[in-house]
Design a protein around this motif. Structure first.
Motif, PDB file in Angstrom:
ATOM      1  N   PHE A 156       0.854  -1.183   0.000  1.00 14.04           N
ATOM      2  CA  PHE A 156       0.000   0.000   0.000  1.00 14.04           C
ATOM      3  C   PHE A 156       0.894   1.238   0.000  1.00 14.04           C
ATOM      4  N   ILE A 157       0.750   2.087  -1.023  1.00 10.32           N
ATOM      5  CA  ILE A 157       1.513   3.328  -1.099  1.00 10.32           C
ATOM      6  C   ILE A 157       0.562   4.492  -0.880  1.00 10.32           C
ATOM      7  N   ASN A 158       0.856   5.285   0.157  1.00 17.47           N
ATOM      8  CA  ASN A 158       0.049   6.467   0.461  1.00 17.47           C
ATOM      9  C   ASN A 158      -1.449   6.135   0.488  1.00 17.47           C
ATOM     10  N   PRO A 159      -1.874   5.217   1.350  1.00 20.03           N
ATOM     11  CA  PRO A 159      -3.280   4.810   1.368  1.00 20.03           C
ATOM     12  C   PRO A 159      -4.195   5.919   1.871  1.00 20.03           C
ATOM     13  N   GLY A 160      -5.335   6.086   1.206  1.00 16.51           N
ATOM     14  CA  GLY A 160      -6.328   7.034   1.675  1.00 16.51           C
ATOM     15  C   GLY A 160      -7.338   6.306   2.542  1.00 16.51           C
ATOM     16  N   GLU A 175      -6.960  -3.124  11.294  1.00 12.76           N
ATOM     17  CA  GLU A 175      -5.839  -3.964  11.693  1.00 12.76           C
ATOM     18  C   GLU A 175      -4.580  -3.651  10.889  1.00 12.76           C
ATOM     19  N   VAL A 176      -4.748  -3.207   9.652  1.00 13.23           N
ATOM     20  CA  VAL A 176      -3.608  -2.928   8.777  1.00 13.23           C
ATOM     21  C   VAL A 176      -3.115  -1.495   8.933  1.00 13.23           C
ATOM     22  N   PHE A 177      -4.040  -0.527   9.077  1.00 11.87           N
ATOM     23  CA  PHE A 177      -3.687   0.882   9.199  1.00 11.87           C
ATOM     24  C   PHE A 177      -4.114   1.392  10.576  1.00 11.87           C
ATOM     25  N   ILE A 178      -3.147   1.719  11.420  1.00 11.40           N
ATOM     26  CA  ILE A 178      -3.440   2.173  12.779  1.00 11.40           C
ATOM     27  C   ILE A 178      -2.856   3.565  12.984  1.00 11.40           C
ATOM     28  N   PHE A 179      -3.727   4.548  13.257  1.00 14.17           N
ATOM     29  CA  PHE A 179      -3.274   5.901  13.498  1.00 14.17           C
ATOM     30  C   PHE A 179      -3.020   6.098  14.985  1.00 14.17           C
ATOM     31  N   LYS A 180      -1.876   6.673  15.306  1.00 11.08           N
ATOM     32  CA  LYS A 180      -1.539   6.864  16.715  1.00 11.08           C
ATOM     33  C   LYS A 180      -2.300   8.029  17.324  1.00 11.08           C
ATOM     34  N   ASP A 181      -2.426   9.139  16.581  1.00 12.56           N
ATOM     35  CA  ASP A 181      -3.129  10.310  17.092  1.00 12.56           C
ATOM     36  C   ASP A 181      -3.640  11.120  15.908  1.00 12.56           C
ATOM     37  N   TYR A 203       0.805 -10.560   7.551  1.00  8.79           N
ATOM     38  CA  TYR A 203      -0.579 -10.369   7.983  1.00  8.79           C
ATOM     39  C   TYR A 203      -1.432 -11.502   7.420  1.00  8.79           C
ATOM     40  N   ASN A 204      -1.857 -12.396   8.313  1.00 13.93           N
ATOM     41  CA  ASN A 204      -2.689 -13.544   7.912  1.00 13.93           C
ATOM     42  C   ASN A 204      -2.078 -14.362   6.784  1.00 13.93           C
ATOM     43  N   GLY A 205      -0.777 -14.596   6.886  1.00  8.67           N
ATOM     44  CA  GLY A 205      -0.107 -15.466   5.910  1.00  8.67           C
ATOM     45  C   GLY A 205       0.374 -14.768   4.664  1.00  8.67           C
ATOM     46  N   ARG A 206       0.196 -13.453   4.570  1.00  7.74           N
ATOM     47  CA  ARG A 206       0.679 -12.696   3.419  1.00  7.74           C
ATOM     48  C   ARG A 206       1.579 -11.566   3.873  1.00  7.74           C
ATOM     49  N   MET A 207       2.618 -11.260   3.073  1.00  4.90           N
ATOM     50  CA  MET A 207       3.464 -10.120   3.375  1.00  4.90           C
ATOM     51  C   MET A 207       2.750  -8.847   2.932  1.00  4.90           C
ATOM     52  N   VAL A 208       2.612  -7.899   3.868  1.00  4.35           N
ATOM     53  CA  VAL A 208       1.942  -6.632   3.589  1.00  4.35           C
ATOM     54  C   VAL A 208       2.892  -5.501   3.982  1.00  4.35           C
ATOM     55  N   ALA A 209       3.101  -4.570   3.048  1.00  5.19           N
ATOM     56  CA  ALA A 209       3.943  -3.401   3.303  1.00  5.19           C
ATOM     57  C   ALA A 209       3.119  -2.134   3.100  1.00  5.19           C
ATOM     58  N   VAL A 210       3.402  -1.121   3.908  1.00  4.07           N
ATOM     59  CA  VAL A 210       2.675   0.146   3.839  1.00  4.07           C
ATOM     60  C   VAL A 210       3.674   1.293   3.884  1.00  4.07           C
ATOM     61  N   THR A 211       3.546   2.252   2.963  1.00  4.02           N
ATOM     62  CA  THR A 211       4.324   3.488   3.021  1.00  4.02           C
ATOM     63  C   THR A 211       3.348   4.647   3.120  1.00  4.02           C
ATOM     64  N   PHE A 247       1.714   6.515  11.157  1.00  2.00           N
ATOM     65  CA  PHE A 247       1.007   5.335  11.647  1.00  2.00           C
ATOM     66  C   PHE A 247       1.612   4.848  12.955  1.00  2.00           C
ATOM     67  N   ASP A 248       0.819   4.140  13.697  1.00  5.08           N
ATOM     68  CA  ASP A 248       1.326   3.323  14.788  1.00  5.08           C
ATOM     69  C   ASP A 248       1.573   1.945  14.196  1.00  5.08           C
ATOM     70  N   THR A 249       2.770   1.401  14.375  1.00  9.58           N
ATOM     71  CA  THR A 249       3.116   0.120  13.758  1.00  9.58           C
ATOM     72  C   THR A 249       2.271  -0.999  14.346  1.00  9.58           C
ATOM     73  N   PRO A 250       1.540  -1.753  13.520  1.00 13.87           N
ATOM     74  CA  PRO A 250       0.734  -2.870  14.031  1.00 13.87           C
ATOM     75  C   PRO A 250       1.605  -3.932  14.695  1.00 13.87           C
ATOM     76  N   ALA A 251       0.981  -4.739  15.519  1.00 10.92           N
ATOM     77  CA  ALA A 251       1.717  -5.775  16.249  1.00 10.92           C
ATOM     78  C   ALA A 251       2.331  -6.810  15.316  1.00 10.92           C
ATOM     79  N   TRP A 252       1.745  -7.015  14.145  1.00 11.16           N
ATOM     80  CA  TRP A 252       2.234  -8.030  13.215  1.00 11.16           C
ATOM     81  C   TRP A 252       3.347  -7.516  12.312  1.00 11.16           C
ATOM     82  N   ALA A 253       3.687  -6.237  12.422  1.00 11.34           N
ATOM     83  CA  ALA A 253       4.634  -5.630  11.488  1.00 11.34           C
ATOM     84  C   ALA A 253       5.808  -4.998  12.215  1.00 11.34           C
ATOM     85  N   SER A 254       6.806  -4.586  11.437  1.00 11.24           N
ATOM     86  CA  SER A 254       7.948  -3.842  11.958  1.00 11.24           C
ATOM     87  C   SER A 254       8.193  -2.644  11.048  1.00 11.24           C
TER      88      SER A 254
END
Length: 301
Positions: free
Chosen positions: A50-54, A65-71, A135-143, A111-118
Protein backbone atom coordinates in the motif's frame (compact mmCIF):
# COMPACT_ATOMS: atom_id res chain seq x y z
CA UNK A 1 7.59 1.81 -9.33
CA UNK A 2 6.28 0.13 -12.48
CA UNK A 3 9.79 0.16 -13.98
CA UNK A 4 11.22 -1.31 -10.78
CA UNK A 5 8.72 -4.18 -10.95
CA UNK A 6 9.60 -4.90 -14.56
CA UNK A 7 13.33 -4.78 -13.85
CA UNK A 8 12.88 -7.18 -10.93
CA UNK A 9 12.35 -10.01 -13.43
CA UNK A 10 8.57 -10.38 -13.20
CA UNK A 11 7.01 -11.95 -16.27
CA UNK A 12 3.79 -9.92 -16.05
CA UNK A 13 3.22 -6.40 -14.74
CA UNK A 14 -0.31 -5.06 -15.34
CA UNK A 15 -1.47 -1.55 -14.48
CA UNK A 16 -5.13 -1.02 -13.55
CA UNK A 17 -6.93 2.30 -12.99
CA UNK A 18 -9.06 2.75 -9.84
CA UNK A 19 -12.31 2.58 -11.82
CA UNK A 20 -11.37 -0.87 -13.16
CA UNK A 21 -10.16 -2.16 -9.80
CA UNK A 22 -13.29 -4.14 -8.91
CA UNK A 23 -13.29 -5.95 -12.25
CA UNK A 24 -9.59 -6.89 -11.99
CA UNK A 25 -8.84 -10.53 -11.10
CA UNK A 26 -6.26 -10.06 -8.37
CA UNK A 27 -6.04 -13.78 -7.59
CA UNK A 28 -3.83 -14.22 -10.68
CA UNK A 29 -0.96 -12.16 -9.22
CA UNK A 30 1.73 -12.83 -6.60
CA UNK A 31 2.02 -9.14 -5.69
CA UNK A 32 -0.62 -6.39 -5.72
CA UNK A 33 0.37 -2.71 -5.36
CA UNK A 34 -2.29 -0.16 -4.36
CA UNK A 35 -1.05 3.38 -5.07
CA UNK A 36 -3.16 6.01 -3.31
CA UNK A 37 -6.22 3.76 -2.93
CA UNK A 38 -7.49 1.05 -0.59
CA UNK A 39 -9.91 -1.68 -1.74
CA UNK A 40 -13.16 -2.26 0.11
CA UNK A 41 -12.30 -5.94 0.59
CA UNK A 42 -8.95 -7.44 1.44
CA UNK A 43 -7.67 -9.59 -1.48
CA UNK A 44 -7.87 -13.35 -0.96
CA UNK A 45 -4.44 -14.08 -2.46
CA UNK A 46 -1.12 -12.39 -3.13
CA UNK A 47 1.18 -10.15 -1.14
CA UNK A 48 0.34 -6.45 -0.96
CA UNK A 49 2.06 -3.05 -0.99
CA UNK A 50 0.00 0.00 0.00
CA UNK A 51 1.51 3.33 -1.10
CA UNK A 52 0.05 6.47 0.46
CA UNK A 53 -3.28 4.81 1.37
CA UNK A 54 -6.33 7.03 1.67
CA UNK A 55 -8.29 5.96 4.75
CA UNK A 56 -11.97 6.69 5.32
CA UNK A 57 -13.17 7.54 8.84
CA UNK A 58 -15.51 4.54 8.90
CA UNK A 59 -13.40 1.68 7.57
CA UNK A 60 -13.93 -2.11 7.55
CA UNK A 61 -12.40 -4.29 10.25
CA UNK A 62 -9.38 -5.40 8.25
CA UNK A 63 -8.36 -1.78 7.57
CA UNK A 64 -8.30 -1.09 11.30
CA UNK A 65 -5.84 -3.96 11.69
CA UNK A 66 -3.61 -2.93 8.78
CA UNK A 67 -3.69 0.88 9.20
CA UNK A 68 -3.44 2.17 12.78
CA UNK A 69 -3.27 5.90 13.50
CA UNK A 70 -1.54 6.86 16.72
CA UNK A 71 -3.13 10.31 17.09
CA UNK A 72 -5.39 11.50 14.29
CA UNK A 73 -6.12 14.83 16.07
CA UNK A 74 -2.60 16.03 15.29
CA UNK A 75 -3.09 15.63 11.55
CA UNK A 76 -5.25 17.05 8.81
CA UNK A 77 -7.04 15.22 5.99
CA UNK A 78 -6.84 11.60 7.01
CA UNK A 79 -3.84 12.05 9.31
CA UNK A 80 -1.69 13.88 6.74
CA UNK A 81 0.55 16.54 8.22
CA UNK A 82 0.51 18.90 5.19
CA UNK A 83 4.11 20.00 5.66
CA UNK A 84 7.67 18.83 5.05
CA UNK A 85 8.63 15.94 7.30
CA UNK A 86 12.01 14.31 7.82
CA UNK A 87 11.71 10.56 7.26
CA UNK A 88 14.44 8.34 8.68
CA UNK A 89 15.27 4.76 7.80
CA UNK A 90 15.01 2.15 10.56
CA UNK A 91 17.49 -0.69 10.51
CA UNK A 92 15.82 -3.84 9.13
CA UNK A 93 15.85 -6.09 6.06
CA UNK A 94 14.01 -3.53 3.93
CA UNK A 95 16.59 -0.81 4.67
CA UNK A 96 19.66 -3.02 4.33
CA UNK A 97 22.63 -0.91 3.08
CA UNK A 98 20.68 2.36 3.60
CA UNK A 99 20.22 2.18 7.38
CA UNK A 100 21.54 5.72 7.97
CA UNK A 101 19.57 7.34 5.14
CA UNK A 102 16.97 10.08 5.65
CA UNK A 103 14.96 12.26 3.29
CA UNK A 104 12.41 15.08 3.34
CA UNK A 105 8.83 14.50 2.20
CA UNK A 106 5.56 16.43 2.01
CA UNK A 107 2.25 15.15 3.42
CA UNK A 108 3.49 12.16 5.38
CA UNK A 109 0.91 9.93 7.02
CA UNK A 110 1.98 8.84 10.49
CA UNK A 111 1.01 5.33 11.65
CA UNK A 112 1.33 3.32 14.79
CA UNK A 113 3.12 0.12 13.76
CA UNK A 114 0.73 -2.87 14.03
CA UNK A 115 1.72 -5.78 16.25
CA UNK A 116 2.23 -8.03 13.22
CA UNK A 117 4.63 -5.63 11.49
CA UNK A 118 7.95 -3.84 11.96
CA UNK A 119 8.73 -0.28 10.89
CA UNK A 120 11.30 0.57 8.21
CA UNK A 121 10.65 4.36 8.05
CA UNK A 122 9.98 6.65 11.02
CA UNK A 123 9.08 10.32 11.35
CA UNK A 124 10.64 12.73 13.79
CA UNK A 125 7.59 12.38 16.05
CA UNK A 126 8.19 8.69 16.50
CA UNK A 127 5.40 7.64 14.14
CA UNK A 128 5.92 5.03 11.46
CA UNK A 129 5.99 6.22 7.84
CA UNK A 130 6.47 2.70 6.51
CA UNK A 131 6.20 -0.84 7.86
CA UNK A 132 6.07 -4.45 6.72
CA UNK A 133 5.03 -7.78 8.19
CA UNK A 134 3.16 -11.04 7.83
CA UNK A 135 -0.58 -10.37 7.98
CA UNK A 136 -2.69 -13.54 7.91
CA UNK A 137 -0.11 -15.47 5.91
CA UNK A 138 0.68 -12.70 3.42
CA UNK A 139 3.46 -10.12 3.37
CA UNK A 140 1.94 -6.63 3.59
CA UNK A 141 3.94 -3.40 3.30
CA UNK A 142 2.68 0.15 3.84
CA UNK A 143 4.32 3.49 3.02
CA UNK A 144 2.64 6.63 4.32
CA UNK A 145 3.67 9.08 1.60
CA UNK A 146 3.31 9.74 -2.11
CA UNK A 147 6.52 9.06 -4.04
CA UNK A 148 5.82 12.22 -6.07
CA UNK A 149 6.13 14.37 -2.92
CA UNK A 150 9.79 13.56 -2.31
CA UNK A 151 13.06 13.39 -4.22
CA UNK A 152 13.71 9.94 -2.73
CA UNK A 153 13.08 8.17 -6.11
CA UNK A 154 15.86 10.32 -7.63
CA UNK A 155 18.46 9.22 -5.10
CA UNK A 156 20.83 6.26 -5.40
CA UNK A 157 19.31 4.74 -2.27
CA UNK A 158 15.90 4.29 -3.92
CA UNK A 159 16.78 1.29 -6.16
CA UNK A 160 18.31 -0.43 -3.14
CA UNK A 161 15.16 0.19 -1.11
CA UNK A 162 12.90 -1.08 -3.92
CA UNK A 163 15.02 -4.20 -4.37
CA UNK A 164 14.82 -4.99 -0.65
CA UNK A 165 11.08 -4.25 -0.52
CA UNK A 166 10.26 -6.41 -3.56
CA UNK A 167 12.50 -9.19 -2.29
CA UNK A 168 10.44 -9.31 0.92
CA UNK A 169 7.03 -8.97 -0.71
CA UNK A 170 7.35 -11.08 -3.86
CA UNK A 171 7.02 -14.29 -1.87
CA UNK A 172 6.51 -15.58 1.65
CA UNK A 173 8.94 -18.23 2.83
CA UNK A 174 8.27 -20.31 5.90
CA UNK A 175 11.77 -19.53 7.19
CA UNK A 176 14.20 -16.83 6.09
CA UNK A 177 17.24 -18.99 5.33
CA UNK A 178 18.37 -22.61 5.06
CA UNK A 179 21.53 -22.59 7.20
CA UNK A 180 21.63 -21.67 10.90
CA UNK A 181 24.28 -21.82 13.63
CA UNK A 182 23.71 -23.99 16.67
CA UNK A 183 21.70 -22.09 19.28
CA UNK A 184 20.36 -19.57 16.73
CA UNK A 185 16.62 -18.89 16.80
CA UNK A 186 14.57 -19.75 13.71
CA UNK A 187 11.64 -17.47 12.87
CA UNK A 188 8.71 -19.36 11.31
CA UNK A 189 6.38 -17.24 9.17
CA UNK A 190 2.73 -18.03 8.68
CA UNK A 191 1.99 -18.86 5.06
CA UNK A 192 -1.50 -18.88 3.56
CA UNK A 193 -4.08 -19.98 6.14
CA UNK A 194 -1.99 -22.42 8.18
CA UNK A 195 -2.74 -22.28 11.90
CA UNK A 196 0.16 -24.48 13.08
CA UNK A 197 3.72 -25.32 12.07
CA UNK A 198 5.53 -28.57 12.82
CA UNK A 199 9.33 -28.68 13.23
CA UNK A 200 11.04 -32.07 12.89
CA UNK A 201 14.51 -32.32 14.43
CA UNK A 202 17.42 -34.54 13.30
CA UNK A 203 16.50 -37.24 15.86
CA UNK A 204 12.98 -37.48 14.42
CA UNK A 205 11.16 -35.76 17.26
CA UNK A 206 8.53 -33.21 16.27
CA UNK A 207 7.41 -29.98 17.92
CA UNK A 208 4.18 -28.13 17.11
CA UNK A 209 3.92 -24.32 17.18
CA UNK A 210 0.86 -22.08 16.92
CA UNK A 211 0.85 -19.42 14.19
CA UNK A 212 -2.02 -17.42 15.63
CA UNK A 213 0.13 -14.27 15.84
CA UNK A 214 1.44 -14.67 12.30
CA UNK A 215 4.74 -16.26 13.27
CA UNK A 216 6.49 -18.53 15.77
CA UNK A 217 10.05 -18.86 17.03
CA UNK A 218 11.87 -22.20 17.20
CA UNK A 219 14.86 -22.09 19.58
CA UNK A 220 15.83 -25.76 20.12
CA UNK A 221 18.73 -25.73 17.63
CA UNK A 222 21.49 -27.10 19.84
CA UNK A 223 21.89 -30.29 17.77
CA UNK A 224 23.63 -30.10 14.41
CA UNK A 225 21.87 -31.77 11.49
CA UNK A 226 18.95 -31.53 9.10
CA UNK A 227 15.62 -30.04 10.26
CA UNK A 228 12.42 -29.32 8.38
CA UNK A 229 9.34 -27.17 8.93
CA UNK A 230 5.86 -28.11 7.72
CA UNK A 231 2.87 -25.80 7.26
CA UNK A 232 -0.05 -27.57 5.66
CA UNK A 233 1.24 -28.93 2.34
CA UNK A 234 4.40 -26.79 2.41
CA UNK A 235 7.71 -28.13 3.68
CA UNK A 236 11.06 -26.36 3.97
CA UNK A 237 14.39 -27.84 5.10
CA UNK A 238 17.21 -26.15 6.98
CA UNK A 239 20.49 -27.30 8.49
CA UNK A 240 22.11 -26.44 11.79
CA UNK A 241 25.88 -26.49 12.14
CA UNK A 242 28.45 -25.30 14.62
CA UNK A 243 30.39 -22.09 13.85
CA UNK A 244 33.89 -22.67 12.53
CA UNK A 245 35.55 -21.10 15.57
CA UNK A 246 33.69 -23.56 17.81
CA UNK A 247 34.14 -26.63 15.60
CA UNK A 248 37.91 -26.16 15.40
CA UNK A 249 38.56 -27.70 18.81
CA UNK A 250 42.16 -27.23 19.88
CA UNK A 251 42.29 -30.21 22.24
CA UNK A 252 40.61 -33.58 22.61
CA UNK A 253 40.30 -35.62 25.79
CA UNK A 254 40.58 -39.36 25.20
CA UNK A 255 39.82 -42.21 27.60
CA UNK A 256 42.35 -45.01 27.20
CA UNK A 257 41.80 -48.72 27.83
CA UNK A 258 43.23 -48.41 31.33
CA UNK A 259 40.62 -45.72 32.15
CA UNK A 260 43.21 -42.95 32.21
CA UNK A 261 42.61 -39.68 30.40
CA UNK A 262 44.98 -38.27 27.81
CA UNK A 263 44.77 -34.86 26.15
CA UNK A 264 45.83 -34.52 22.53
CA UNK A 265 45.93 -31.56 20.18
CA UNK A 266 43.45 -31.93 17.34
CA UNK A 267 44.48 -31.88 13.68
CA UNK A 268 42.74 -28.57 13.09
CA UNK A 269 44.61 -26.86 15.89
CA UNK A 270 47.88 -28.37 14.68
CA UNK A 271 47.26 -26.94 11.24
CA UNK A 272 46.59 -23.50 12.73
CA UNK A 273 49.79 -23.65 14.77
CA UNK A 274 51.73 -24.81 11.72
CA UNK A 275 50.40 -21.89 9.70
CA UNK A 276 51.48 -19.44 12.41
CA UNK A 277 54.94 -21.04 12.57
CA UNK A 278 55.33 -20.58 8.82
CA UNK A 279 53.92 -17.06 8.60
CA UNK A 280 56.13 -15.52 11.31
CA UNK A 281 59.51 -16.41 9.69
CA UNK A 282 58.23 -15.21 6.32
CA UNK A 283 57.24 -11.86 7.78
CA UNK A 284 60.61 -11.57 9.51
CA UNK A 285 62.41 -12.34 6.22
CA UNK A 286 60.39 -9.69 4.38
CA UNK A 287 61.28 -7.15 7.08
CA UNK A 288 65.01 -7.95 6.72
CA UNK A 289 64.82 -7.57 2.92
CA UNK A 290 63.09 -4.20 3.24
CA UNK A 291 65.73 -2.98 5.69
CA UNK A 292 68.52 -4.14 3.36
CA UNK A 293 66.94 -2.41 0.39
CA UNK A 294 66.56 0.79 2.39
CA UNK A 295 70.24 0.60 3.47
CA UNK A 296 71.44 0.18 -0.15
CA UNK A 297 69.22 3.06 -1.24
CA UNK A 298 70.75 5.31 1.46
CA UNK A 299 74.26 4.47 0.25
CA UNK A 300 73.43 5.38 -3.34
CA UNK A 301 72.28 8.78 -2.20
Amino acid sequence: LEKALMLSGNKTVDKVTPKDLEAAKTDEYNLIVYDGIVPDEFPDTGNIIFINPGIAKESPGWQQEVFIFKDSTNHNQNNKQGKAVLVKAVKCDVTEYIEDYSFSCLDVTGFDTPAWASSFFNTGKGLSAGYIGNYNGRMVAVTGFDLHNTDFPLQTEFPIFMYNLLRKTMSVQIIEKTVYNAGEAVGIQKKKQAEEAAVTKPDGTKEIYSLGSGMAVFTDTLDAGLYYVEEGDDRMYFTVSFPEDESDVSKETLITSDKNTKTETSKTASKNISKKMIVMPVLALLLVLLMAEWHIYRKRL
